[in-house]
Design a protein around this motif. Structure first.
Motif, PDB file in Angstrom:
ATOM      1  N   LEU A  22      31.481  25.372  10.092  1.00 23.89           N
ATOM      2  CA  LEU A  22      30.519  25.237  11.185  1.00 23.89           C
ATOM      3  C   LEU A  22      30.677  26.353  12.209  1.00 23.89           C
ATOM      4  O   LEU A  22      29.689  26.879  12.732  1.00 23.89           O
ATOM      5  CB  LEU A  22      30.665  23.860  11.847  1.00 23.89           C
ATOM      6  CG  LEU A  22      30.244  22.671  10.984  1.00 23.89           C
ATOM      7  CD1 LEU A  22      30.545  21.364  11.700  1.00 23.89           C
ATOM      8  CD2 LEU A  22      28.771  22.755  10.615  1.00 23.89           C
ATOM      9  N   ALA A  23      31.916  26.743  12.514  1.00 23.42           N
ATOM     10  CA  ALA A  23      32.145  27.858  13.437  1.00 23.42           C
ATOM     11  C   ALA A  23      31.615  29.162  12.851  1.00 23.42           C
ATOM     12  O   ALA A  23      31.009  29.980  13.554  1.00 23.42           O
ATOM     13  CB  ALA A  23      33.631  27.974  13.756  1.00 23.42           C
ATOM     14  N   GLU A  28      27.236  33.367  12.409  1.00 20.77           N
ATOM     15  CA  GLU A  28      26.147  33.947  11.617  1.00 20.77           C
ATOM     16  C   GLU A  28      24.794  33.741  12.278  1.00 20.77           C
ATOM     17  O   GLU A  28      23.877  34.520  12.064  1.00 20.77           O
ATOM     18  CB  GLU A  28      26.140  33.358  10.206  1.00 20.77           C
ATOM     19  CG  GLU A  28      27.306  33.791   9.354  1.00 20.77           C
ATOM     20  CD  GLU A  28      27.315  35.280   9.087  1.00 20.77           C
ATOM     21  OE1 GLU A  28      26.253  35.830   8.705  1.00 20.77           O
ATOM     22  OE2 GLU A  28      28.375  35.906   9.263  1.00 20.77           O
ATOM     23  N   ALA A  29      24.681  32.698  13.085  1.00 21.38           N
ATOM     24  CA  ALA A  29      23.422  32.421  13.784  1.00 21.38           C
ATOM     25  C   ALA A  29      23.245  33.334  14.995  1.00 21.38           C
ATOM     26  O   ALA A  29      22.228  33.267  15.676  1.00 21.38           O
ATOM     27  CB  ALA A  29      23.372  30.964  14.213  1.00 21.38           C
ATOM     28  N   GLY A  30      24.245  34.157  15.260  1.00 19.73           N
ATOM     29  CA  GLY A  30      24.114  35.116  16.351  1.00 19.73           C
ATOM     30  C   GLY A  30      24.806  34.710  17.633  1.00 19.73           C
ATOM     31  O   GLY A  30      24.625  35.360  18.660  1.00 19.73           O
ATOM     32  N   ILE A  31      25.573  33.664  17.612  1.00 21.25           N
ATOM     33  CA  ILE A  31      26.320  33.253  18.800  1.00 21.25           C
ATOM     34  C   ILE A  31      27.575  34.129  18.860  1.00 21.25           C
ATOM     35  O   ILE A  31      28.522  33.927  18.115  1.00 21.25           O
ATOM     36  CB  ILE A  31      26.682  31.760  18.749  1.00 21.25           C
ATOM     37  CG1 ILE A  31      25.407  30.937  18.664  1.00 21.25           C
ATOM     38  CG2 ILE A  31      27.514  31.373  19.957  1.00 21.25           C
ATOM     39  CD1 ILE A  31      25.641  29.462  18.434  1.00 21.25           C
ATOM     40  N   VAL A  32      27.546  35.127  19.741  1.00 20.15           N
ATOM     41  CA  VAL A  32      28.637  36.091  19.834  1.00 20.15           C
ATOM     42  C   VAL A  32      29.168  36.096  21.257  1.00 20.15           C
ATOM     43  O   VAL A  32      28.401  36.084  22.220  1.00 20.15           O
ATOM     44  CB  VAL A  32      28.150  37.505  19.446  1.00 20.15           C
ATOM     45  CG1 VAL A  32      29.285  38.507  19.541  1.00 20.15           C
ATOM     46  CG2 VAL A  32      27.551  37.501  18.060  1.00 20.15           C
ATOM     47  N   LEU A  33      30.484  36.120  21.398  1.00 22.56           N
ATOM     48  CA  LEU A  33      31.136  36.145  22.702  1.00 22.56           C
ATOM     49  C   LEU A  33      32.002  37.392  22.802  1.00 22.56           C
ATOM     50  O   LEU A  33      32.317  38.031  21.805  1.00 22.56           O
ATOM     51  CB  LEU A  33      32.014  34.905  22.878  1.00 22.56           C
ATOM     52  CG  LEU A  33      31.306  33.560  22.745  1.00 22.56           C
ATOM     53  CD1 LEU A  33      32.324  32.448  22.686  1.00 22.56           C
ATOM     54  CD2 LEU A  33      30.362  33.356  23.907  1.00 22.56           C
ATOM     55  N   ASP A  34      32.418  37.721  24.027  1.00 26.80           N
ATOM     56  CA  ASP A  34      33.349  38.835  24.165  1.00 26.80           C
ATOM     57  C   ASP A  34      34.682  38.458  23.524  1.00 26.80           C
ATOM     58  O   ASP A  34      34.992  37.282  23.333  1.00 26.80           O
ATOM     59  CB  ASP A  34      33.534  39.201  25.644  1.00 26.80           C
ATOM     60  CG  ASP A  34      34.116  38.069  26.456  1.00 26.80           C
ATOM     61  OD1 ASP A  34      35.357  38.007  26.558  1.00 26.80           O
ATOM     62  OD2 ASP A  34      33.334  37.241  26.977  1.00 26.80           O
ATOM     63  N   ALA A  35      35.469  39.453  23.197  1.00 29.48           N
ATOM     64  CA  ALA A  35      36.702  39.228  22.436  1.00 29.48           C
ATOM     65  C   ALA A  35      37.692  38.328  23.168  1.00 29.48           C
ATOM     66  O   ALA A  35      38.388  37.537  22.538  1.00 29.48           O
ATOM     67  CB  ALA A  35      37.356  40.563  22.100  1.00 29.48           C
TER      68      ALA A  35
END
Length: 87
Positions: A22-23, A28-35
């Protein structure tokens, strides 16, 4: 190792795999955060997904026992109380 022990390991590993899946799907759905915050949040999301999946399947399994297969094994392990120790 007993059969019940192996079942308990499987029924722990499957929710972990589902949580990780799920994570990954969220990434893959585009949920991106800073490192910096991404690692901690990913770990939290995986843990919450695991707990939620496990709880949902256990509730469903109480009503429909065959759904236990969604945890990797169709039945919960049966544990016996240890024998009393003699002195």
């Amino acid at each position: 190792m007993t059969h019940d022990y192996l079942i308990s390991l499987i029924r722990t590993a499957v929710p972990a795999a589902v949580g990780a899946l799920l994570a990954w799907l969220a990434a893959e759905a585009g949920i991106v955060l800073d490192a910096d915050s991404g690692t901690a949040l990913t770990a939290g999301v995986v843990a919450l997904a695991m707990a939620g999946y496990y709880a949902l399947v256990r509730v469903a399994e109480a009503r429909w026992p065959r759904l236990g297969v969604l945890l990797g094994a169709p039945a919960a392990p049966h544990y016996e109380a240890p024998a009393a120790r003699q002195q």
